[in-house]
Write an enzyme that holds these catalytic residues in place. Sequence first.
Site, mmCIF file in Angstrom:
data_model
loop_
_atom_site.group_PDB
_atom_site.id
_atom_site.type_symbol
_atom_site.label_atom_id
_atom_site.label_comp_id
_atom_site.label_asym_id
_atom_site.label_seq_id
_atom_site.Cartn_x
_atom_site.Cartn_y
_atom_site.Cartn_z
ATOM 1 N N CYS A 86 0.845 -1.199 0.000
ATOM 2 C CA CYS A 86 0.000 0.000 0.000
ATOM 3 C C CYS A 86 0.873 1.238 0.000
ATOM 4 O O CYS A 86 2.055 1.165 0.329
ATOM 5 C CB CYS A 86 -0.821 0.103 1.286
ATOM 6 N N ARG A 125 -4.763 7.162 0.392
ATOM 7 C CA ARG A 125 -3.899 5.998 0.223
ATOM 8 C C ARG A 125 -4.347 5.145 -0.951
ATOM 9 O O ARG A 125 -5.482 5.257 -1.413
ATOM 10 C CB ARG A 125 -3.955 5.180 1.500
ATOM 11 N N ASN A 153 0.264 -2.393 5.602
ATOM 12 C CA ASN A 153 0.894 -3.659 5.963
ATOM 13 C C ASN A 153 2.352 -3.479 6.391
ATOM 14 O O ASN A 153 3.088 -2.689 5.787
ATOM 15 C CB ASN A 153 0.846 -4.591 4.754
HETATM 16 C C1 6SB Z 1 -4.132 -6.000 3.975
HETATM 17 C C2 6SB Z 1 -4.273 -4.484 4.085
HETATM 18 C C3 6SB Z 1 -2.965 -3.859 3.726
HETATM 19 C C4 6SB Z 1 -2.754 -3.945 2.247
HETATM 20 C C5 6SB Z 1 -1.421 -4.529 1.985
HETATM 21 O O1 6SB Z 1 -0.424 -3.956 2.351
HETATM 22 N N1 6SB Z 1 -1.424 -5.697 1.344
HETATM 23 C C6 6SB Z 1 -0.242 -6.425 1.031
HETATM 24 C C7 6SB Z 1 -0.444 -7.905 1.255
HETATM 25 S S1 6SB Z 1 1.103 -8.640 1.417
HETATM 26 O O2 6SB Z 1 1.602 -8.422 2.771
HETATM 27 O O3 6SB Z 1 1.976 -8.059 0.376
HETATM 28 O O4 6SB Z 1 0.868 -10.077 1.155
HETATM 29 C C8 6SB Z 1 -4.682 -4.041 5.492
HETATM 30 C C9 6SB Z 1 -4.793 -2.516 5.606
HETATM 31 C C10 6SB Z 1 -5.846 -2.230 6.681
HETATM 32 C C11 6SB Z 1 -6.168 -3.614 7.237
HETATM 33 C C12 6SB Z 1 -7.500 -3.810 8.004
HETATM 34 C C13 6SB Z 1 -7.546 -2.844 9.195
HETATM 35 C C14 6SB Z 1 -8.789 -3.076 10.062
HETATM 36 C C15 6SB Z 1 -8.888 -4.537 10.537
HETATM 37 C C16 6SB Z 1 -7.811 -4.858 11.564
HETATM 38 C C17 6SB Z 1 -7.978 -6.299 12.100
HETATM 39 O O5 6SB Z 1 -6.956 -6.566 13.009
HETATM 40 C C18 6SB Z 1 -7.886 -7.273 10.940
HETATM 41 C C19 6SB Z 1 -8.896 -6.971 9.877
HETATM 42 C C20 6SB Z 1 -8.834 -5.522 9.344
HETATM 43 C C21 6SB Z 1 -10.129 -5.336 8.498
HETATM 44 C C22 6SB Z 1 -7.571 -5.262 8.495
HETATM 45 C C23 6SB Z 1 -7.455 -6.215 7.303
HETATM 46 C C24 6SB Z 1 -6.146 -5.965 6.500
HETATM 47 O O6 6SB Z 1 -5.031 -6.284 7.268
HETATM 48 C C25 6SB Z 1 -6.049 -4.500 6.021
HETATM 49 C C26 6SB Z 1 -7.152 -4.273 4.979
#
Ligand code: 6SB
Length: 324
Positions: free
Chosen positions: A2, A16, A79
């Site tokens: 991100c 973002r 992340n």
């Molecule tokens: C995954 C996303 C980051 C995107 C990213 O960077 N993707 C790379 C993947 S990879 O690492 O390259 O494989 C992040 C950013 C915000 C996050 C939410 C925050 C609220 C909530 C917190 C809770 O505790 C768990 C569930 C929850 C809905 C979270 C889900 C997920 O974690 C979200 C969407």
Amino acid sequence: MCTGANYTTRDHYFGRNLDLEFSYNETVTVTPRNFPFAFRRSESLVTHHAMIGMATIADGYPLYYDATNEQGLSMAGLNFPGNAVYHPEAPGRTNITPFEFIPWILGQFETVGEVKSALETMNLVDISFNETFPLSPLHWIISDRTESITVESVAEGLRVYDNPVGVLTNNPPFDMQMFNLNNFMHLSKHPPETHFSDELEFDVYSRGMGAIGLPGDLSSASRFVKAAFTKLNSVSGETESESISQFFQILGSVAQQRGCVEVSPDEFEITIYSSCCNTDTGVYYYTTYENSRITAVDMHREDLDGRALIDYPLIHEQQILRQN
Ligand SMILES: C[C@H](CCC(=O)NCCS(=O)(=O)O)[C@H]1CC[C@H]2[C@@H]3CC[C@@H]4C[C@H](O)CC[C@]4(C)[C@H]3C[C@H](O)[C@]12C
């Protein structure tokens, strides 16, 4: 991966890219002032600042990814795999879970200065929302109109960095991202002047050669440099249209196109949505991977004294304006 950023013209903007291979049914969510915020290990906030942002609503609770409150304070979680460490409950400290962090901060504070003092006694506690939403490894950018910080909960404890760039991506830890910028100090918006050798003649045969060496790949270290260069050299007018257009251009410079990052066989990370919130007016703009038209939700068109969450599903289909 991100990218988060802020940008100031006449108003202040924060937003973002969310880059991922799937979505959690996130919606643009407004939390009004009287929505009761319960916290697992801290006192609830019965009334608080109203906020708008992107969230998954689970069991009636807004799990915010990024948001802005009515005072203009903004925050996004990105992340931070392999580096984020959350800790057991610590007596005498304010114990907040990672999923409560955005509501707790935006519910109470107006400035990054206030947030910095609150963080001195805070502990990000290792309690997950439920089995469907386990703890996710995040770090955060928090911005107001005048400054930004990065917050990282690591093995040693909570680290708070000033973020003079106003950009956050993912790994490595923020101090290393900042150090890495040293390797790019020669990049420039101006045509290059040679220091290579007096014995050769060089030709500036193209525009843009001053920034040759600016990374163009999609790794998070590269996106940090690319977004920093693009943002810090950004020039735009001050109107809403000029400002949000420039903001989406900055995010576009580090967007992920389907096919370029394979995360498992035939599964590709894409920029699911890009957001830009005018933090002065509380208008949250977004585009999605397929919908390039900018869609807006204005928090002040909702009853901010209410108790119930208000959420708008994302419009994912392309909106084409036909001219004939
Ligand atoms: C995954 C996303 C980051 C995107 C990213 O960077 N993707 C790379 C993947 S990879 O690492 O390259 O494989 C992040 C950013 C915000 C996050 C939410 C925050 C609220 C909530 C917190 C809770 O505790 C768990 C569930 C929850 C809905 C979270 C889900 C997920 O974690 C979200 C969407």
